[in-house]
Design an enzyme around this catalytic site. Structure first.
Site, short mmCIF file in Angstrom:
data_model
loop_
_atom_site.label_atom_id
_atom_site.label_comp_id
_atom_site.label_asym_id
_atom_site.label_seq_id
_atom_site.Cartn_x
_atom_site.Cartn_y
_atom_site.Cartn_z
CG HIS A 123 -1.89 0.99 1.43
ND1 HIS A 123 -1.61 2.28 1.81
CD2 HIS A 123 -3.22 0.92 1.25
CE1 HIS A 123 -2.74 2.96 1.87
NE2 HIS A 123 -3.74 2.18 1.53
CG ASP A 201 0.61 -2.28 6.17
OD1 ASP A 201 -0.34 -2.39 6.95
OD2 ASP A 201 0.52 -1.67 5.08
CD GLN A 204 -6.87 -4.51 4.10
OE1 GLN A 204 -7.81 -5.27 4.34
NE2 GLN A 204 -7.06 -3.25 3.78
CE LYS A 227 -7.12 0.10 6.35
NZ LYS A 227 -7.93 0.30 5.14
CB CYS A 365 -3.70 3.30 -1.51
SG CYS A 365 -4.90 4.56 -1.20
N1 PMP Z 1 -1.72 -0.64 4.61
C1 PMP Z 1 -2.68 -1.40 4.08
C2 PMP Z 1 -2.37 -2.78 3.62
C3 PMP Z 1 -3.98 -0.89 3.99
O1 PMP Z 1 -4.94 -1.64 3.45
C4 PMP Z 1 -4.25 0.42 4.45
C5 PMP Z 1 -5.64 1.02 4.36
N2 PMP Z 1 -6.26 0.85 3.12
C6 PMP Z 1 -3.21 1.16 5.00
C7 PMP Z 1 -1.96 0.59 5.07
C8 PMP Z 1 -3.40 2.55 5.52
O2 PMP Z 1 -4.23 2.56 6.63
P1 PMP Z 1 -4.79 3.94 7.22
O3 PMP Z 1 -5.38 4.67 6.05
O4 PMP Z 1 -5.79 3.53 8.22
O5 PMP Z 1 -3.61 4.65 7.80
#
Ligand code: PMP
Length: 411
Positions: A123, A201, A204, A227, A365
């Site tokens: 991401h 990270d 998910q 999440k 993203c």
């Molecule tokens: N890493 C991953 C794998 C994600 O799916 C996301 C959210 N889509 C993020 C990071 C970023 O999370 P946040 O927007 O809550 O900071």
């Protein structure tokens, strides 16, 4: 079994019981954010109704209550990820915030000949902060490729670790596009063998995988409350105690300091050293309620059900003409992304919304993964949670097939 429990579980999520236009809502965008059960909404509201006061500051009753609940939330998170100590749990604004904090603090430790390695499926939150760190420090930014199935190529990672001076490896536990699960413990062992640190990270994975930081042996782990059935604006940075001890703070202000004078300032120990200013204590308290909910529902059951529902959706999608699902990983942990020949994902998601179905469309993203690996601009993502049913997935696929046919005919 779990399938029979889902109807009861759904009653805990008031938002699910609504119509979009004339159609019942089918919410399949859980990869972007999950919904909050009543228990979490109530915990948040109860805190503001009866206990609200700033933490760590006053000695009055409300402040003491607020502080006690906040610190209890830290312990709840500690136990949820099986950290050795609650001092290893830093509350942040979310995954992005956690990763940026580490990437800023890591600047002190990066030598000019060092490499920071990420993977091609990250991401942007676990890609751009490292790329920018490399630009600031002159370190090398290495992107580990994927196997044809869409898993992290461990041979390629091994080669980079062997031939370069890798300072840190940053990898997603579960991809927000492919849903594949990275073998974190294996990656941790590989990194540590070469004196590299590992940041995971877990945005998910945290909702449903069993995320045990001691078992994974990662040095950092980042996730977001929203999440995992919690509110927005709260997240966690787990760091191994000895590493947090060595890291300098990157944000300065109240509460993170020990002594302040005109000449000098000394800082608190972790985790407070990394929590400058008023923390999102109400968010942390609600996050703890979300953890209680997940644990009482059963993390392993949630994971098994979500994996099954995603596999079910993938099989059903095969019947829709022109659909191509990205990657073919061994497991899809709660999400999959696809393209449809001749149909733009924005058109598809827009028409699906008109029929009550919430899907995500766009680059998720993850532009490097979409544009450079799969050579597609945008995809549609379907990401079920444990409160979704097979009936909803059936309706979604049925509506999708009709919508695709309609959009194709309109061309
Ligand atoms: N890493 C991953 C794998 C994600 O799916 C996301 C959210 N889509 C993020 C990071 C970023 O999370 P946040 O927007 O809550 O900071």
């Amino acid at each position: 079994d779990f399938t029979n429990k889902v109807e009861t579980i759904r009653k805990d999520f008031p938002i699910l019981d609504q119509a979009i236009g004339k159609h019942p809502l089918i919410y399949l965008d859980n990869g972007a954010t999950t919904q909050m059960p009543t228990a979490v909404l109530d915990a948040l509201s109860a805190h503001y109704r009866t206990d609200n006061a700033n933490v760590h500051r006053g000695i009055h009753t409300l402040s003491e209550r607020s502080t006690a609940s906040f610190e209890q939330a830290r312990k709840t998170v500690q136990s949820f990820v099986n950290a050795m100590s609650s001092d290893e749990i830093v509350f942040t604004g979310g995954t992005t915030d956690s990763i940026n904090m580490v990437a800023r603090a890591w600047e002190d430790r990066v030598k000019p000949d060092a490499t920071i390695a990420v993977t091609a499926l990250e991401h942007h939150a676990n890609f751009v902060p490292w790329q920018q760190l490399c630009k600031r420090t002159g370190a090398r930014f290495e992107v580990i490729p994927l196997t044809p199935e869409g898993d992290v190529d461990l041979d390629a990672l091994g080669e980079v670790l062997h031939t370069q001076n890798v300072s840190l490896v940053a990898v997603a536990h579960v991809s927000n596009v492919l849903g594949c699960v990275s073998p974190i413990r294996t990656i941790a062992d590989m990194a540590h063998e070469h004196d590299a640190h590992l940041l995971v990270d877990a945005a998910q994975s945290i909702r449903h995988e069993n995320v045990d930081v001691q078992e994974l042996d990662c040095d950092f782990l980042c996730f977001s409350g929203h999440k995992m059935l919690g509110p927005t604006g709260i997240g966690v940075l787990y760091g191994k105690r000895d590493i947090l001890d060595e890291l300098s703070p990157v944000r300065f202000g109240g509460e993170m300091v020990d002594k302040v004078s005109t000449a000098e300032t000394t800082f608190e120990e972790p985790p407070l050293r990394f929590e400058a200013g008023t923390p999102n204590y109400s968010g942390a308290i609600a996050l703890a309620a979300a953890i209680d909910y997940i644990e009482s529902t059963g993390r392993a059951d949630i994971a098994a059900y979500e994996h099954e529902l995603t596999a079910y959706a993938e099989r059903a999608l095969e019947s829709v003409e022109g659909v191509r699902v990205l990657g073919k990983p061994a497991v899809r942990a709660g999400c999959l992304s696809f393209t449809v020949d001749d149909v733009h994902p924005f058109d598809l998601a827009t028409f699906m919304d008109k029929q009550g179905v919430a899907l995500r469309s766009g680059n998720q993203c993850a532009q490097p993964l979409l544009h450079e690996v799969y050579k597609v601009q945008n995809v549609t993502r379907l990401s079920p949670a444990f409160y979704n049913t097979t009936t909803e997935v059936d309706s979604c696929i049925d509506l999708l097939a009709r919508t695709v046919a309609m959009l194709r005919a309109a061309r």
